[in-house]
Write a protein that holds these residues in place. Structure first.
Motif, mmCIF file in Angstrom:
data_model
loop_
_atom_site.group_PDB
_atom_site.id
_atom_site.type_symbol
_atom_site.label_atom_id
_atom_site.label_comp_id
_atom_site.label_asym_id
_atom_site.label_seq_id
_atom_site.Cartn_x
_atom_site.Cartn_y
_atom_site.Cartn_z
ATOM 1 N N ALA A 282 -20.511 -22.763 17.696
ATOM 2 C CA ALA A 282 -20.075 -21.780 17.765
ATOM 3 C C ALA A 282 -18.529 -21.297 18.376
ATOM 4 O O ALA A 282 -17.997 -20.513 18.041
ATOM 5 C CB ALA A 282 -21.409 -20.628 17.773
ATOM 6 N N LEU A 283 -18.727 -21.431 19.429
ATOM 7 C CA LEU A 283 -17.509 -20.883 19.894
ATOM 8 C C LEU A 283 -16.062 -22.440 19.183
ATOM 9 O O LEU A 283 -15.472 -21.562 19.077
ATOM 10 C CB LEU A 283 -17.982 -21.652 21.912
ATOM 11 N N PHE A 284 -16.298 -23.253 19.352
ATOM 12 C CA PHE A 284 -15.183 -23.665 17.813
ATOM 13 C C PHE A 284 -15.092 -22.788 16.576
ATOM 14 O O PHE A 284 -13.967 -22.688 16.827
ATOM 15 C CB PHE A 284 -15.421 -24.840 17.719
ATOM 16 N N ALA A 285 -16.042 -22.412 16.020
ATOM 17 C CA ALA A 285 -16.021 -21.770 14.652
ATOM 18 C C ALA A 285 -15.088 -20.210 15.111
ATOM 19 O O ALA A 285 -14.515 -19.600 14.265
ATOM 20 C CB ALA A 285 -17.320 -21.161 15.030
ATOM 21 N N LEU A 286 -15.618 -19.437 16.756
ATOM 22 C CA LEU A 286 -14.781 -18.307 17.008
ATOM 23 C C LEU A 286 -13.331 -18.282 16.949
ATOM 24 O O LEU A 286 -12.472 -17.328 16.474
ATOM 25 C CB LEU A 286 -15.428 -18.062 18.184
ATOM 26 N N TRP A 287 -13.314 -19.825 18.387
ATOM 27 C CA TRP A 287 -11.552 -19.562 18.807
ATOM 28 C C TRP A 287 -10.847 -20.250 17.145
ATOM 29 O O TRP A 287 -9.845 -19.609 16.771
ATOM 30 C CB TRP A 287 -11.580 -20.944 19.683
ATOM 31 N N ALA A 288 -11.829 -20.777 16.249
ATOM 32 C CA ALA A 288 -10.919 -21.379 14.893
ATOM 33 C C ALA A 288 -10.778 -20.247 14.475
ATOM 34 O O ALA A 288 -9.693 -20.024 13.456
ATOM 35 C CB ALA A 288 -11.698 -22.284 14.232
ATOM 36 N N LEU A 289 -11.273 -19.170 13.949
ATOM 37 C CA LEU A 289 -11.311 -17.650 13.421
ATOM 38 C C LEU A 289 -10.392 -17.701 13.551
ATOM 39 O O LEU A 289 -9.516 -16.666 12.831
ATOM 40 C CB LEU A 289 -12.619 -17.197 13.191
ATOM 41 N N LEU A 290 -10.481 -16.699 14.723
ATOM 42 C CA LEU A 290 -9.538 -16.033 15.629
ATOM 43 C C LEU A 290 -8.219 -16.826 15.677
ATOM 44 O O LEU A 290 -6.789 -15.612 15.183
ATOM 45 C CB LEU A 290 -10.086 -15.342 17.101
ATOM 46 N N LEU A 291 -7.882 -17.371 16.095
ATOM 47 C CA LEU A 291 -6.559 -18.117 16.389
ATOM 48 C C LEU A 291 -6.439 -18.565 14.556
ATOM 49 O O LEU A 291 -4.912 -18.022 14.498
ATOM 50 C CB LEU A 291 -6.476 -19.759 16.957
ATOM 51 N N GLY A 292 -6.927 -18.910 13.904
ATOM 52 C CA GLY A 292 -6.473 -19.206 12.741
ATOM 53 C C GLY A 292 -6.020 -18.371 12.190
ATOM 54 O O GLY A 292 -4.949 -17.969 11.513
#
Lengths: 69, 464
Positions: free
Chosen positions: B79-89
């Motif tokens: 979930a944390l990966f998904a959050l970072w990937a979304l925001l940074l993406g």
């Protein structure tokens, strides 16, 4: 007074065809730039590389060889 | 080479306020970092928390414990990966990168960062000098200078983007009152060192017969904020392209050397974490490099006998010294040097004079996010007494934001090494090296004396 000001702005390096200010291109030409900084940073403002003079300049700089983009 | 596409010419040439807000890394660091702080505050005030999402490895001593941790918390790490990937993406896309290219690159960076974070939680890590920032840097350097960094990974290597987000998040754990209290001393100490370092580099370079524009670019690179200082001045004075490359190379070289050397010397001298952080903040050349050194040193607290203070004190003191004491003045340096270059130095065929608006244009805007994050959390915390703060605010709000900060910093530390290729260094002969190195020596010694002698009591009190 507004005409000369507009005219000066048009002849700035930022509007010259010799001027390169694309961030990705700058990072390609100065490869270690992105190691501890970035061409996308605020501190770079609108600086870029002048192909005519081979200098790193502010977009508001002026020169006699200006070539409108 | 980076995978981020060029700014469209129209946008690059006429940058409106809207364009600035959407196409500058500093502003995206604020949107992402401050956005996380605001959401975390909102959840805390309504009885919730982001702590489930802001997962971080805990201490371990056996390999089996690591496996157990990963198994138990796998959904949180995903979930944390998904959050970072979304925001940074989203941020990277706005800056011109393609999400499809950013995502696999970031996935690799996240996975390696998780391993580094885990390594740092090993109870023997300090014993073997395996501080995550230093290991991340060494690993990145090893890969980029041996097997090389694959092309598909390039899109995720955004040191400054990650470090700025981390600094904004850091604001959430640094009381605003502390910034107000310590800020003036940080500015005074930084001013003394910056002026002395700039003077030594500039006049040594001039004495050696180097061009004054190169001398000024080297000087601000060593005295103010590293590569960012160098490019800001180079643009303001109209330095040659080759001179910019020389300045960047020398800053990166010495910044990497000092990442390893400063914590080692501070450790040998048993400096407290706050005093060491202040020294590193005074004498390191770039935010990311200095934070790597400061966080590594903070990791010694409680593990290495003789080193007092908390782990965060090193990072906090560093940030005050570097960001408040040095970084925010870059526009002033660039503006003043631009006037001197135009009126006093030899002509180059280009008139590079600028107005006072340059000070704001070059201001590192992410600092605003850092200050706002600090002000918001301080305001929220002021509504609780100390016992409630420790019971509610610390575990539900501050600690999760600290964990997210460590993640962002780890991404950055890994990317420093991965973007540093020794064959790209352009030293430009002995003279620039001698001039810059003279400044490094003065910078390190003067920074040490001010942090450990002149203002030692102040920084010690800061750490407490």
């Amino acid at each position: 007074m507004s005409a000369p000001a507009g005219s000066a702005a048009r002849s700035e390096c930022g509007n010259c065809q010799h001027f390169e200010q694309g961030a990705a291109q700058l990072e390609r030409e100065l490869p270690l730039l992105r190691t501890l900084s970035s061409a996308y940073s605020s501190v770079r403002a609108r600086d870029g590389l002048c192909r005519q003079h081979e200098r790193y300049l502010s977009a508001s700089a002026l020169c006699a060889q200006h070539a409108p983009a | 080479m980076t995978e981020i596409a060029d700014t469209p010419p129209l946008l690059a040439r006429r940058e409106s306020l809207w364009t600035e807000l959407l196409r500058r890394e500093d502003w995206w660091a604020i949107w992402i970092g401050l956005g996380l702080v605001v959401v975390a505050v909102g959840l805390t005030l309504t009885g919730g928390s982001i702590k489930w999402l802001a997962v971080a490895p805990s201490k371990w001593s056996q390999g089996s414990e690591v496996v157990a941790q990963l198994r138990t918390h796998a959904p949180q790490y995903l979930a944390l990966f998904a959050l970072w990937a979304l925001l940074l993406g989203i941020g990277s896309s706005a800056l011109g990168s393609r999400w499809a290219r950013f995502l696999p690159a970031f996935a690799a960076i996240y996975a390696v960062s998780l391993l580094l974070y885990l390594l740092g939680q090993w109870d023997q890590a300090s014993h073997y000098n395996l501080e995550p920032p230093l290991v991340a840097l060494a690993l990145g350097l090893l890969i980029s200078n041996t097997v090389g960094v694959p092309q598909w990974l390039q899109a995720g290597l955004r040191v400054e983007f990650y470090i700025k987000i981390g600094i904004v998040l850091l604001g959430a754990s640094l009381p605003f009152t502390l910034i107000i209290w310590a800020g003036p001393v940080a500015i005074l100490q930084a001013a003394i060192v910056s002026l002395a370092t700039f003077g030594v580099i500039f006049f040594t370079a001039k004495r050696l017969g180097l061009d004054r524009r190169l001398a000024a670019t080297l000087g601000t690179g060593g005295a103010v904020c590293g590569v960012s200082g160098a490019i800001a001045t180079a643009g303001a004075v109209g330095a040659k392209k080759e001179q910019v490359s020389i300045a960047i190379s020398l800053v990166v070289f010495w910044a990497i050397v000092t990442i390893f050397v400063l914590p080692l010397v501070a450790r040998a001298l048993h400096l407290s974490t706050a005093v060491a952080g202040a020294w590193i903040g005074t004498s390191e050349f770039a935010d990311a490099a200095g934070l790597a050194a400061a966080q590594a040193y903070g990791g010694y607290a409680g593990h290495v006998p003789g080193i007092s203070g908390s782990a965060d004190a090193a990072v906090n003191a560093f940030t005050l010294m570097k960001v408040i004491g040095r970084d925010i003045w870059i526009g002033v340096w660039a503006f003043v040097l631009s006037i001197i270059a135009t009126t006093r130095w030899e002509r180059t065929g280009v008139n590079s004079s600028t107005g006072a608006g340059e000070i704001w244009r070059r201001f590192p805007k992410f600092v605003l996010g850092f200050l706002l994050a600090s002000a918001i959390v301080t305001l929220i915390a002021s509504g609780y007494n100390y016992a409630e703060y420790k019971k509610v605010v610390l575990p539900a709000l501050v600690a999760p934001l600290q964990a997210l900060r460590v993640w962002a910093f780890t991404f950055a530390f890994l990317c420093i090494g991965l973007t540093t290729q020794f064959r790209q260094f352009i030293v430009g002969g002995a003279k620039p090296f001698i001039a810059f190195t003279a400044g490094v020596v003065v910078n390190v010694i003067l920074g040490f004396v001010l942090s450990t002698q002149v203002f030692a009591q102040f920084w010690t009190r800061f750490g407490q």
